[in-house]
Design a protein around this motif. Structure first.
Motif, PDB file in Angstrom:
ATOM      1  N   VAL A 109     -37.065   5.097 -17.307  1.00 33.58           N
ATOM      2  CA  VAL A 109     -35.688   4.267 -17.447  1.00 33.58           C
ATOM      3  C   VAL A 109     -34.978   4.736 -16.334  1.00 33.58           C
ATOM      4  O   VAL A 109     -34.678   5.913 -15.336  1.00 33.58           O
ATOM      5  N   GLU A 110     -34.404   3.211 -15.225  1.00 35.88           N
ATOM      6  CA  GLU A 110     -33.376   2.951 -14.695  1.00 35.88           C
ATOM      7  C   GLU A 110     -31.690   3.815 -14.853  1.00 35.88           C
ATOM      8  O   GLU A 110     -31.715   3.515 -15.286  1.00 35.88           O
ATOM      9  N   GLU A 111     -31.846   4.940 -13.435  1.00 33.03           N
ATOM     10  CA  GLU A 111     -30.722   5.272 -14.017  1.00 33.03           C
ATOM     11  C   GLU A 111     -29.331   3.690 -12.821  1.00 33.03           C
ATOM     12  O   GLU A 111     -29.785   3.819 -12.509  1.00 33.03           O
ATOM     13  N   PRO A 112     -28.837   3.745 -14.093  1.00 32.88           N
ATOM     14  CA  PRO A 112     -27.988   3.082 -13.221  1.00 32.88           C
ATOM     15  C   PRO A 112     -26.930   3.477 -12.372  1.00 32.88           C
ATOM     16  O   PRO A 112     -26.127   4.895 -12.346  1.00 32.88           O
ATOM     17  N   ASP A 113     -26.386   2.291 -11.395  1.00 33.19           N
ATOM     18  CA  ASP A 113     -25.231   3.102  -9.922  1.00 33.19           C
ATOM     19  C   ASP A 113     -23.815   3.745 -11.378  1.00 33.19           C
ATOM     20  O   ASP A 113     -23.426   3.651 -12.291  1.00 33.19           O
ATOM     21  N   PRO A 114     -23.503   4.619  -9.980  1.00 36.43           N
ATOM     22  CA  PRO A 114     -22.412   5.471 -10.355  1.00 36.43           C
ATOM     23  C   PRO A 114     -21.019   4.363 -10.779  1.00 36.43           C
ATOM     24  O   PRO A 114     -21.055   3.535  -9.525  1.00 36.43           O
ATOM     25  N   PRO A 115     -20.635   4.885 -11.164  1.00 39.01           N
ATOM     26  CA  PRO A 115     -19.152   3.711 -10.867  1.00 39.01           C
ATOM     27  C   PRO A 115     -18.524   3.621 -10.026  1.00 39.01           C
ATOM     28  O   PRO A 115     -18.030   4.593  -9.150  1.00 39.01           O
ATOM     29  N   LYS A 204     -15.808  -3.414 -24.564  1.00 39.96           N
ATOM     30  CA  LYS A 204     -15.911  -2.925 -24.173  1.00 39.96           C
ATOM     31  C   LYS A 204     -16.468  -1.915 -25.014  1.00 39.96           C
ATOM     32  O   LYS A 204     -17.793  -1.428 -25.579  1.00 39.96           O
ATOM     33  N   TYR A 205     -16.592  -1.979 -26.498  1.00 40.27           N
ATOM     34  CA  TYR A 205     -16.656  -1.942 -28.249  1.00 40.27           C
ATOM     35  C   TYR A 205     -17.841  -2.901 -28.927  1.00 40.27           C
ATOM     36  O   TYR A 205     -19.336  -2.220 -29.136  1.00 40.27           O
ATOM     37  N   TYR A 206     -17.581  -3.990 -28.908  1.00 35.11           N
ATOM     38  CA  TYR A 206     -18.265  -4.768 -29.567  1.00 35.11           C
ATOM     39  C   TYR A 206     -19.379  -5.075 -29.035  1.00 35.11           C
ATOM     40  O   TYR A 206     -20.370  -5.247 -29.804  1.00 35.11           O
ATOM     41  N   LYS A 207     -19.457  -5.574 -27.821  1.00 35.84           N
ATOM     42  CA  LYS A 207     -20.751  -6.536 -26.938  1.00 35.84           C
ATOM     43  C   LYS A 207     -21.131  -5.317 -26.134  1.00 35.84           C
ATOM     44  O   LYS A 207     -22.435  -4.992 -25.720  1.00 35.84           O
ATOM     45  N   ASN A 208     -20.355  -4.181 -25.583  1.00 36.61           N
ATOM     46  CA  ASN A 208     -20.955  -3.164 -25.277  1.00 36.61           C
ATOM     47  C   ASN A 208     -21.464  -3.216 -23.643  1.00 36.61           C
ATOM     48  O   ASN A 208     -22.725  -2.390 -23.367  1.00 36.61           O
ATOM     49  N   TYR A 209     -20.947  -4.160 -23.518  1.00 35.14           N
ATOM     50  CA  TYR A 209     -20.963  -4.130 -21.726  1.00 35.14           C
ATOM     51  C   TYR A 209     -21.036  -2.692 -20.605  1.00 35.14           C
ATOM     52  O   TYR A 209     -19.758  -2.449 -20.690  1.00 35.14           O
ATOM     53  N   PRO A 210     -21.774  -2.585 -20.436  1.00 30.13           N
ATOM     54  CA  PRO A 210     -21.758  -1.726 -19.524  1.00 30.13           C
ATOM     55  C   PRO A 210     -20.175  -1.441 -18.126  1.00 30.13           C
ATOM     56  O   PRO A 210     -20.020  -2.540 -17.491  1.00 30.13           O
ATOM     57  N   CYS A 211     -19.808  -0.436 -18.170  1.00 29.53           N
ATOM     58  CA  CYS A 211     -18.677  -0.232 -17.107  1.00 29.53           C
ATOM     59  C   CYS A 211     -19.289  -0.110 -16.040  1.00 29.53           C
ATOM     60  O   CYS A 211     -19.070   0.970 -16.351  1.00 29.53           O
ATOM     61  N   VAL A 212     -19.091  -0.861 -14.942  1.00 25.12           N
ATOM     62  CA  VAL A 212     -19.576   0.008 -14.083  1.00 25.12           C
ATOM     63  C   VAL A 212     -18.506   0.214 -12.318  1.00 25.12           C
ATOM     64  O   VAL A 212     -19.327   0.207 -11.444  1.00 25.12           O
ATOM     65  N   GLY A 213     -17.431   0.083 -13.628  1.00 28.90           N
ATOM     66  CA  GLY A 213     -16.306   0.533 -11.980  1.00 28.90           C
ATOM     67  C   GLY A 213     -15.109  -0.253 -12.491  1.00 28.90           C
ATOM     68  O   GLY A 213     -14.981  -0.385 -13.695  1.00 28.90           O
ATOM     69  N   PRO A 240      -6.380   9.011  -7.313  1.00 24.98           N
ATOM     70  CA  PRO A 240      -5.190   7.569  -7.633  1.00 24.98           C
ATOM     71  C   PRO A 240      -4.949   7.382  -8.891  1.00 24.98           C
ATOM     72  O   PRO A 240      -6.300   6.919  -9.100  1.00 24.98           O
ATOM     73  N   GLU A 241      -3.841   6.469  -9.344  1.00 25.44           N
ATOM     74  CA  GLU A 241      -4.142   6.183 -10.656  1.00 25.44           C
ATOM     75  C   GLU A 241      -5.435   4.479 -10.515  1.00 25.44           C
ATOM     76  O   GLU A 241      -4.496   4.133  -9.796  1.00 25.44           O
ATOM     77  N   GLY A 242      -5.085   3.982 -12.054  1.00 24.07           N
ATOM     78  CA  GLY A 242      -6.525   3.653 -11.465  1.00 24.07           C
ATOM     79  C   GLY A 242      -7.586   2.437 -10.529  1.00 24.07           C
ATOM     80  O   GLY A 242      -8.425   2.290  -9.954  1.00 24.07           O
ATOM     81  N   ARG A 243      -8.004   4.264  -9.673  1.00 21.41           N
ATOM     82  CA  ARG A 243      -9.285   4.024  -8.991  1.00 21.41           C
ATOM     83  C   ARG A 243     -10.023   5.057  -9.425  1.00 21.41           C
ATOM     84  O   ARG A 243     -10.092   6.083 -10.835  1.00 21.41           O
ATOM     85  N   VAL A 244     -11.547   4.836  -8.879  1.00 19.45           N
ATOM     86  CA  VAL A 244     -12.308   5.651  -9.632  1.00 19.45           C
ATOM     87  C   VAL A 244     -12.606   7.226  -8.651  1.00 19.45           C
ATOM     88  O   VAL A 244     -13.100   7.758  -9.001  1.00 19.45           O
ATOM     89  N   ASP A 258     -10.814   1.247   3.925  1.00 22.69           N
ATOM     90  CA  ASP A 258     -10.853   2.509   2.797  1.00 22.69           C
ATOM     91  C   ASP A 258     -12.505   1.807   2.480  1.00 22.69           C
ATOM     92  O   ASP A 258     -12.871   1.176   2.421  1.00 22.69           O
ATOM     93  N   VAL A 259     -13.594   2.738   2.974  1.00 22.39           N
ATOM     94  CA  VAL A 259     -15.027   2.017   2.938  1.00 22.39           C
ATOM     95  C   VAL A 259     -15.156   3.310   1.249  1.00 22.39           C
ATOM     96  O   VAL A 259     -16.229   3.081   0.754  1.00 22.39           O
ATOM     97  N   SER A 260     -14.544   3.563   0.663  1.00 18.89           N
ATOM     98  CA  SER A 260     -14.463   4.812  -0.722  1.00 18.89           C
ATOM     99  C   SER A 260     -14.575   3.065  -1.648  1.00 18.89           C
ATOM    100  O   SER A 260     -15.205   3.235  -2.749  1.00 18.89           O
ATOM    101  N   TYR A 261     -14.193   2.071  -1.397  1.00 13.91           N
ATOM    102  CA  TYR A 261     -13.964   0.448  -1.810  1.00 13.91           C
ATOM    103  C   TYR A 261     -15.930   0.476  -2.242  1.00 13.91           C
ATOM    104  O   TYR A 261     -17.026  -0.685  -0.721  1.00 13.91           O
ATOM    105  N   GLY A 262     -17.307   0.579  -2.715  1.00 12.12           N
ATOM    106  CA  GLY A 262     -18.219   0.517  -2.329  1.00 12.12           C
ATOM    107  C   GLY A 262     -18.991   1.836  -1.528  1.00 12.12           C
ATOM    108  O   GLY A 262     -20.162   0.967  -1.388  1.00 12.12           O
TER     109      GLY A 262
END
Length: 334
Positions: A109-115, A204-213, A240-244, A258-262
């Protein structure tokens, strides 16, 4: 099974009236395979007195008339022969090595990338083209809708939402660029806000699309001192609010990115370039060296050779244009 149920008649194995099949002398004590069963049954059918006395023309006539017994007999024979053929082909074409390989692949099972964090510009690249997945931003969250390419893929009805923070457009049920490129939600009416919430719940709930960030806007550009730059290593709390993730700043050619973006995997704790976090990496990148002499608090690069300046320029182009790390300020000369 018969002895387990008292309501069923008991089977007397010594009763000579019970039909039996005599195995030929070729069979020895040991495992009994499907091929053995096929051979025994086929020989028994050939030897059966009813089969020998069967009038084929009469049987075909009954079959054409739809006689129940004839139809059932053909159906049973067809199923039996189909099963034998299937088992034979399985034995011929199956490979233990291939089966083992397939089982291993199914278990992997391929592990998804972290958000991660996305800027609006970075998100635009994830539109399903050039082999990229399809991401759609809603209420600041980024969903991977690649499995719904029939709706969001290239040429599909909702492809305009691919690679976008589409909250405003979906709330207003709009395909117009002025809504697709606008992330302001303050002026939405009650109906539009309700529509947006419906979309969000569906994703988010009905289609259960993965949240990637999450998708967000970087900090306003400002001038940093070396001391201020050193505070942004990705370890600061709270996030910070709104950030991963917490911001990770590095400077190159006096541009603060800001290299935290990816780029958390590369520049965050445990990453190969974490020593650049909170520092001016210009000299280290130009010289391709991690030595302490390359991290001096001095923006003067006049001593670099032409070749080193070219290397530095290539790094800047890669980080700013290819990786699209946002520029959040400049590094002061003091």
């Amino acid at each position: 099974l018969a002895s387990a149920n008292q309501n069923m008649p008991q089977l007397d194995l010594n009763n000579s009236d019970i039909p039996s099949i005599k195995l030929s002398d070729d069979f020895q004590v040991g495992p009994f395979t499907l091929r053995d069963i096929y051979t025994v049954v086929l020989n028994e059918i050939k030897a059966n007195k009813y089969v020998k006395s069967m009038d084929i023309d009469k049987f075909l006539f009954q079959l054409r008339r739809g006689d129940d017994h004839a139809v059932i007999a053909v159906a049973i024979l067809t199923i039996f022969l189909g099963f034998i053929i299937y088992q034979g082909l399985s034995i011929i074409f199956s490979s233990p090595v291939q089966k083992k390989s397939q089982d291993q692949k199914s278990e992997e099972v391929e592990e998804p990338d972290p958000p991660r964090d996305f800027t609006i510009e970075q998100l635009r690249d994830f539109n399903g083209e050039n082999g990229k997945p399809i991401y759609v931003g809603l209420k600041g969250e980024v969903f991977d809708v690649s499995k719904a390419a029939d709706y969001y893929g290239q040429g599909a009805s909702y492809h305009c939402f691919a690679g976008r923070e589409a909250s405003r457009a979906m709330a207003r049920l709009s395909f117009e660029e002025e809504d697709l490129s606008n992330t302001n939600l303050d002026d939405l009416g009650p109906f539009e806000k309700s529509t947006l919430e419906d979309w969000y719940q569906k994703f988010k709930y009905y289609k259960n699309y993965p949240c990637v960030g999450r998708v967000s806007t970087p900090s306003v550009s400002r001038t940093f001192t070396f001391a201020e730059l050193a505070k942004f290593t990705g370890t600061q709390t709270p996030v910070p609010e709104g950030r991963v993730d917490s911001p990770i700043y590095i400077s190159i050619n006096r541009k603060v990115l800001d290299v935290s973006y990816g780029g958390k995997g590369m520049y965050g704790e445990g990453g190969p370039y974490h020593l650049f976090a909170g520092k001016d990496a210009s000299r280290a990148l130009a010289k391709m060296s991690f030595g302490p002499e390359c991290f001096v608090e001095n923006t003067d690069l006049s001593d670099l050779t032409e070749k080193e300046l070219k290397v530095l320029s290539d790094w800047e182009k890669k980080l700013v244009e290819s990786r699209k790390y946002p520029i959040v300020g400049t590094l002061g000369t003091d």
